[in-house]
Each structure stands twice: as C-alpha cells, then as structure tokens.
Write a protein that holds these residues in place. Structure first.
Motif, short mmCIF file in Angstrom:
data_model
loop_
_atom_site.label_atom_id
_atom_site.label_comp_id
_atom_site.label_asym_id
_atom_site.label_seq_id
_atom_site.Cartn_x
_atom_site.Cartn_y
_atom_site.Cartn_z
N LYS A 51 28.05 73.04 -86.69
CA LYS A 51 26.89 73.67 -87.12
C LYS A 51 27.06 73.54 -88.72
O LYS A 51 27.62 74.11 -89.23
CB LYS A 51 26.56 74.89 -86.66
N LYS A 89 14.61 69.56 -73.69
CA LYS A 89 15.59 69.33 -75.07
C LYS A 89 14.85 68.65 -76.00
O LYS A 89 14.84 68.76 -77.29
CB LYS A 89 16.55 68.30 -74.69
N SER A 107 30.60 62.17 -80.59
CA SER A 107 31.08 61.81 -79.08
C SER A 107 31.54 60.29 -79.15
O SER A 107 31.04 59.62 -79.63
CB SER A 107 29.80 61.89 -78.19
N ILE A 145 22.47 64.15 -84.87
CA ILE A 145 21.78 65.32 -84.87
C ILE A 145 21.45 65.90 -83.53
O ILE A 145 20.98 64.95 -82.78
CB ILE A 145 20.82 65.39 -85.88
N GLU A 146 22.07 66.71 -82.76
CA GLU A 146 21.55 67.36 -81.59
C GLU A 146 20.07 67.41 -81.41
O GLU A 146 19.37 68.08 -82.32
CB GLU A 146 22.39 68.71 -81.19
N ILE A 178 22.99 71.01 -85.84
CA ILE A 178 24.10 70.80 -85.06
C ILE A 178 24.56 69.31 -85.15
O ILE A 178 23.68 68.49 -84.48
CB ILE A 178 23.92 71.32 -83.90
N VAL A 179 25.62 68.82 -85.80
CA VAL A 179 26.01 67.43 -85.50
C VAL A 179 26.99 67.06 -84.35
O VAL A 179 27.98 67.86 -84.25
CB VAL A 179 26.74 66.84 -86.96
N VAL A 180 26.60 66.05 -83.60
CA VAL A 180 27.70 65.90 -82.48
C VAL A 180 28.27 64.60 -82.63
O VAL A 180 27.72 63.68 -83.15
CB VAL A 180 26.66 65.63 -81.32
N THR A 217 33.85 65.74 -76.67
CA THR A 217 32.74 65.82 -77.72
C THR A 217 32.89 67.12 -78.54
O THR A 217 33.18 68.22 -78.14
CB THR A 217 31.33 65.82 -76.99
N GLU A 218 32.53 67.03 -79.92
CA GLU A 218 32.80 68.10 -80.88
C GLU A 218 31.55 68.22 -81.51
O GLU A 218 30.60 67.45 -81.84
CB GLU A 218 33.77 67.32 -81.94
N LYS A 219 31.19 69.41 -81.84
CA LYS A 219 29.91 69.73 -82.03
C LYS A 219 30.09 70.61 -83.56
O LYS A 219 31.09 71.58 -83.58
CB LYS A 219 28.96 70.59 -81.46
#
Length: 820
Positions: free
Chosen positions: A88, A765, A78, A48-49, A74-76, A84-86
């Motif tokens: 929501k 962040k 990588s 999770i971002e 937002i799930v990342v 990298t794909e995100k």
C-alpha cells in the motif's frame, strides 16, 4: 491511398498526444524483483489492484510503473509459482520510489507449476497477454484477434478467427487447450457463418504462440502452435460482459476443503449488427453459443484429476434480398445489381470432453494421462436463386448521366442448391511425461486416436444468362457444377515423441538446447513418418542483453478429411503427408528507449515444402486437389518491437516480409499457336509480401481509469483465383487489406468504491464501460470475389467478371464488463 495515409496519421498522432506532459500528476515506482536466491525474476506482473494498467519485469527483474498520486493505492506483485505480494502506497506528485525485494515460492501453487503444460525454454515462443482482452476492440470476439498482431501471422477477414502463419493456411495450425488438441467446424465456408472459437478468454491463465520451429512434443501440422492453459482458481470470482455483439458470463472458485476448483464460462454471440453492413442485404439471423467447464479435483499433493468440457451450438439463418455493388476502375466503372429468392440454413454442433489424470510422485517425475472425445455434427442447406444485371457506368465528368448505366454487359440468373451433412467423431488416449529438472529434462509422449467420418454431399449450381444455360449445349440442360458423394471411413492414428531439454554454461554464456524426435503412423495410407527437430538458444555475457536462437526440423502433416477430398467429393485413398523442413534464425535484443524497457525481435526463416496438396480458397472455404503433386518454398523475415510505448503499459508493432511459392509437377497449357507451355512456379494463395500490424494502448495521465486501445492492420494484396478453374497459376491480386479499430474504456467503479461502503459495489471489483469503433477509416476491404458469367458475344462465348465481396463497414459497438 493518399487519403488513407493522411487519416491514419491524424489518428496515430491523436492517440500519441497523451504522452505530452507525462510527468505531471503521477508518481513513479521502479526497482528489481528477485527470488530468495537473489536471482532476477522475469515476467513478474506489477499492477495497481483493481486496474488494468500494469507492466512486467524484464529479464533482469527490473520494472517501472506510473501510479496515481495523492491517494492510497495497492500495488500487486504476482508471478506463477510465487507468493503474491501487495504493497500500500501514498505518493506525492512527481515523486520516485525504488522498490527492491524478493518473492518467495508459493507452496500452494507449486503443484500447478509442476503439472503445467509444455515449458520449453528453448522454444520459439511468444507469450500473449490476455488480461485486457475484453477491453480491446475486437469484431470477431475471439482471442485469435490478438494473434493477428503477431509477426508472421496474417488474416484478411475480421469476421473469422482463422489466420495464416508464414505462408500456411489455417488447416496447418495446431491449437491446444491444457494439452488437448481442439478442432474447428469443417463445413463453414464464410466468415459470416463462423461463430465462436474454442478458446474462452475469461477462463485463460496463459497463452503461448509459436510461428514455426516448435519442438517434437507438438504435431502433426506444418505451420504454427497455439498453446493455451485454463486457470485453476484459488478464490471465488467471475465476470459478466454484455454488448451489441453478444455477451458472456464466467464463474470460478474453490470449495472450502480446497480440493475442487471450478472454472466455468458461458458465451453468446450474434454478429447480426456487423453482417447488416455487408453488400448483400437481407435478413441475417446468426446465433452462436457455447458452454465450457474446467474442473480440477485434488486428491493429494501428487495426484489430481481434471475435466475439460465444451458444448457449442451454432445456427446461421440468412434470407438474402438484394445486392448493389459498384466496382472496376475509374476508366471502366461497373455495377452489379442482384435480387434474391430463397434462404440458407446452417447448423453445426460440437461437443468435446477430456479427462486428465496428473501424477507427480516427486519433483523430478511427472506423468499425465488424457482420455478425450470429440463429436461434430454439421448441416449445410441452401436454395438461393439470384437475378443479376451487370452494367457499365458513365464516367464522363460533368455528364448529366454521370454514374448511370450506359451499356448492359450481361444479365441472367443462377440457382445454387446444397444439402450437405458431415459427422466427425474422435476418441483419443494420450500419455505424457517428464523426468528431471528444468535445466536437464527428458520429455516423452504417446497418442492413439480413433477417427470416424461420414460425409454426404449434394450440391449443384445452374447458371442461365440471356436465355442460355452455361456451359452452353444446344440440346441438353447442363449444370455449371454438380457434386454428389457419400464418403465414410474409420482410421487409427498413432504418434509419439521424445525430447531432451538441457541448460549449459560455456564460459560466461548460457546455452539451452532442445533435441527431439517425433514418429507417427496412419493406417489409412500405411505411412510411417520420423520427424527430427532441434533448437538452441544462446545468451552471451554482453553488456547489452541479447538472445540468439536457431532451430530446424521436419514437420509432416498427415491429411485430415479436408485434404483427402477434392472439390468433386472424391476421396484419394493413396494420399500422403505434406512435408515441410524449417530453418530459423532469430535474435531478441533487450534495450531501453527513453528509459523504458523494449524488446526488439527479429527472425528469418526458410521452409522447404514437398508433397504439397494444391488448393484454392473461396472466401474461407478451402478446396483441395487431393493430390500430392506440388513442391514449393516459403521464406521471410519477421520483426517485432515490444515494450512501453507509453510508460506503464505495453504495446507492440510487427512487420513481416514473405514470399511463398509452389510448383505443380508436369503442369502445362497449350497457347493460341498450339505450343506447349510449362507453367512453373506460381504464388500460393497465402503469398503476402508485406504485413504490418500494431497493438497500442494508452491512458490519460490525470485519469488512469480511462483507457485507449488501438489495433492497426495492413496487408499487401493477396492472390485470387477462380475456384472453378483448373489453372492454379491464373491469378490476380486483390486490393490490399487496411483496417484500424479503436476502443475507449472507462472504469466507473473499482475496489475503492467498494471500500467506501457503497452496498451495491461491495461484491464488485470493477465496472468498465467501453465504446469501440470498428473499421475507423471506413475502408472497403475485399475478402473474395463473386465470379459472374454472362454471354458477351454473338458466338455464345461466356464472359466472366470478378465482383468483389466487401467486408464490414464502419460500426460502433458498446459494451459493459463487470468483474467480481
């Protein structure tokens, strides 16, 4: 021991209790990640971002992750070398969502994959996760603390980054950062005097560790390899860490033209807070700091330059005052009281720079050229006088004098003096290369290193007990120990290797082989060595996924300066390399427990040792005999269970069984009747039958931003010898090492706070607040012994008592970490 078991059981149960009701107030995502050719991708990070909780895909590309419900997340996804794909998501409580998709190759990071360090699929490697390192309870502040939880790795000193691997001491371990070998100080002889390790965790992108059976590209040491790669950032970021034990600042980024990337770290450590819990009371003033930078300038897609630089300044100032230690047994309790005069001042400064040119004209050819320099300047100065009283205590239950002294066993004083200076300068050139693709690749390397050493020793010790100077002489004042030496030499070391990686498919089974040959020459002793090594991995096509691996090879360790010099300061110019032949057989078994992914790893090994240089250890100071007069062996079994003990986060437990023995050729002693007795084999200083370690992490189901981290260590008793004795077989065992550290972390703000428009948090962040409890159970662990001499009878024959030197007691640490 029983109290320890009960307390430990309570702690573990308390931590595991959060598993109850795990399905409430969370949602589950699961699925499979593949590449564009629909092949499963392993080691894809899913998280999770803005949060630490996450997981990675297994060898089948599968993953499972708990996510918070009733709020957008937002799930990342990588993975190095892929875009990298995100995604929501907004999920309802207890819902389950399947996510199956492919990651495409990232052209922007493809060059980094091509020029990354050693990427041997047949090696005996364990990848060490470092993303949560700053939140893990860690008294030393060094990344090596995570290694100590790996199978085959042992360390009985939380103040030090040193570790023993499968019966070898720390001098037998290799450490690389971006293909550059790094070194540690030589004169430091106690954990409290040791500062920061070289590796800066804020700058790290990946860490690999091998406990043996590594390929021919690594050398020339006998035990293990720690291979670290620093990040080449693609965006601006950084972090700030502050706590009671020090702090760190880290910045990384990329210039507007995308040509220059920078990765910079500054650290400061002062473990005065921990040292104040040691048995010797006094004024501790340690100060350790370092500055590191890793720069990459990209001229084109096929050529770039890198610079790795480090400067470390360290000072240890200690004014001892007193010591009061109770030891012995219930039937024979003893007490030592000491009062000190004098002080110790140590300084050691290290500087290192490495310039690397990477050139890959096409996808099959990679060339690397490294020019590096290393300089170490160290000073060790102390004049310490101590007066001591050694007493026997009253152990009669109900006595009005219970715990008081009933008999004086000895009193006296000792005076220690040192003025040691050590300068070491390395200059080396390396050329590395590879040809082919990942399934069929030839690698080679060559290295030439110039080494200059200047060592000046001036140490002496005087012991006085009841009016007698020991050793006693009726006419002369004789010092207990006196060393004065001035050694200087300049040598050239050359080494090279060639190896072949090959992927095969035999029927339904996949086979990976690695065959290599390493050669080295040292003009100091004119010794030429050839070291063949081979490894094979087999993945049969079974219903349950299993990987078998076998490796063997010769590992020769040409001495560095520490092994050349004996404890009297004399250098042996005829010394030869120590030798070890490894035989390893291992298995990785991929399984599921409660529908969660796990990997069970088992590895058995045998190491045949020859041309060994015997040594003793006094705390962390290793003193060699400078003679190749011993043979030996090490054999053992390592087990590791790795996976999601708690759904969504990874933990592991390691168990090691080992026996390490050696035998000095022709050693003997005369017994009381005058008969000659051959000594035979005896345990090496690292012989530890059982070593158990665990790293566990968890979070609250209703509040994933609240984390719990726990590390547990148990090591069975290690051998201990009197460092002044010539008899290596005269040993007894120190008490077992038992330690539990626990940490609690809470994220007080994340990217959601930033998105809400709070000005203060727009560039941040995450902010984490952490509380750590070191040595939760308050165990008095023994790191070494102080040997007290006293005249114990009327004939003037001195008695000797081993007084334990205890490590740190229970301590609470607070820290805050900000990432932006």
């Amino acid at each position: 021991m029983s109290a320890f078991k009960h307390i430990l059981l309570i702690v573990v149960l308390a931590v595991f209790r959060v598993n109850v009701g795990y399905g409430q107030h969370t949602a589950l995502i699961f699925g499979t990640i593949t590449d564009i050719n629909h092949q499963p991708l392993s080691s894809v990070t899913v998280k999770i971002e803005g949060e630490i909780a996450g997981t990675t895909t297994d060898r089948n590309g599968s993953f499972r992750l708990l996510v918070p419900d009733l709020r957008p997340v937002i799930v990342v996804f990588s993975c190095v070398g892929y875009r990298t794909e995100k995604l929501k998501l907004f999920l309802n409580p207890n819902s389950r969502l399947m996510l199956n998709f492919s990651l495409s190759v990232a052209e922007k990071t493809l060059d980094e994959v091509l020029i990354s360090g050693h990427n041997d699929p047949a090696g005996n490697w364990v990848r060490v996760g470092t993303k949560s390192f700053d939140l893990i309870p860690n008294p030393s502040g060094n990344i090596e603390e995570l290694l100590k939880t790996m199978p085959g790795v042992a360390s009985n000193n939380e103040l030090s980054s040193q570790y023993s691997v499968r019966g070898g001491n720390f001098d037998e371990n290799l450490v690389y950062v971006n293909d550059v070998e790094v070194y540690r100080p030589y004169l430091v002889h106690s954990g409290q005097q040791e500062g920061l390790s070289f590796v800066n965790s804020d700058m790290v992108s990946s860490v690999k560790f091998s406990a043996g059976g590594f390929d021919a590209s690594y050398g020339d040491k006998m035990s293990s390899v720690l291979d670290v790669n620093y990040k080449r950032p693609t965006a601006f970021g950084g972090s700030v860490l502050a706590g009671l034990l020090g702090g760190a600042v880290h910045l990384e980024g990329l210039t507007k033209n995308n040509r220059l990337s920078y990765n910079i770290g500054l650290r400061y450590k002062s473990n005065q807070y921990l040292l104040n819990s040691l048995p010797v009371q006094g004024d501790y003033k340690p100060s350790f700091s370092d500055f590191q930078t890793f720069l990459t300038y990209r001229f084109s897609r096929s050529f770039n330059l890198e610079f790795l630089g480090n400067y470390s300044g360290n000072t240890y100032h200690f004014i001892p005052q007193s010591r009061n230690t109770t030891f012995g047994t219930y039937l024979n309790p003893l007490n030592l009281k000491m009062y000190y005069d004098g002080q110790e001042i140590d300084n050691y400064n290290l500087a290192m720079g490495a310039l690397t040119a990477n050139y890959h004209p096409d996808k099959r050819i990679f060339l690397k050229f490294i020019l590096s320099a290393n300089s170490s300047n160290e000073k060790e100065s102390y004049d310490v006088q101590a007066q001591y009283w050694l007493n026997e205590l009253d152990n009669t239950s109900g006595s009005i004098t219970y715990g008081d002294s009933t008999m004086n066993l000895g009193m006296g004083s000792f005076l220690t003096h040192a003025r040691n200076r050590f300068n070491l300068h390395f200059l080396s050139f390396s050329q590395l290369g590879s040809f082919g693709r990942s399934g069929n690749m030839i690698k080679w390397g060559f290295r030439c290193q110039s080494e200059r050493v200047n060592d000046k020793m001036n140490e002496w010790e005087m012991v006085d007990s009841a009016g007698y100077s020991l050793p006693y002489d009726g006419n002369l004042l004789v010092l207990e120990r006196s060393v004065k030496a001035d050694n200087t030499y300049h040598t050239i070391r050359t080494s090279g290797y060639v190896l072949h990686n090959l992927w095969l498919k035999v029927g339904d089974a996949k086979i990976v082989t690695n065959i290599g040959l390493r050669a080295s020459y040292w003009d100091f002793n004119h010794e030429f060595l050839l070291s063949p090594r081979a490894a094979i991995s087999i993945v049969p096509k079974w219903e349950r996924q299993v990987l078998f691996r076998f490796s063997s090879g010769c590992y020769f360790q040409p001495p560095y300066y520490r092994e050349l010099r004996n404890r009297n300061g004399e250098v042996n110019y005829n010394i030869k390399a120590q030798r070890s032949v490894h035989f390893l057989a291992g298995c990785d078994y991929y399984l599921k427990i409660n529908e969660r992914p796990f990997i069970l790893t088992a590895e058995a090994y045998y190491k045949k040792l020859s041309m060994l240089i015997p040594y003793t250890t006094d705390n962390l100071r290793t003193e060699y005999s400078a003679l190749n007069n011993a043979t030996g062996y090490t054999t053992g079994l390592d087990l590791r269970l790795y996976g999601e003990f708690v759904e969504g986060v990874e933990s592991w437990a390691s168990l090691s069984l080992m026996r390490s023995m050696e035998d000095i050729k022709g050693d003997y002693y005369m017994d009381a009747t005058g008969h000659k007795v051959d000594i035979g084999s005896y345990p090496r200083p690292t012989d530890q039958l059982l070593n158990l370690s665990m790293f566990f992490q968890d979070y609250l189901p209703d509040n994933p931003s609240f984390k719990v981290f726990l590390t547990l260590f148990f090591g069975s008793p290690l051998p201990s010898t009197n460092p002044t004795s010539d008899r290596y077989d005269q040993i007894f065992r120190m008490p077992s090492y038992k330690r539990v550290d626990i940490g609690f972390s809470k994220m007080v703000t994340d990217e959601n706070s930033r998105n809400k428009g709070i000005t203060l948090f727009k560039a941040i962040k995450s902010i984490w607040l952490s509380a750590e409890i070191f040595n939760l159970l308050g165990v008095n662990n023994t790191v070494s012994n102080m040997w007290i001499k006293a005249v114990s009878n009327q004939q003037g024959i001195s008695g000797e008592y081993a007084v334990p030197n205890y490590l740190t007691s229970r301590r609470l640490n607070l820290k805050v970490q900000i990432k932006f």
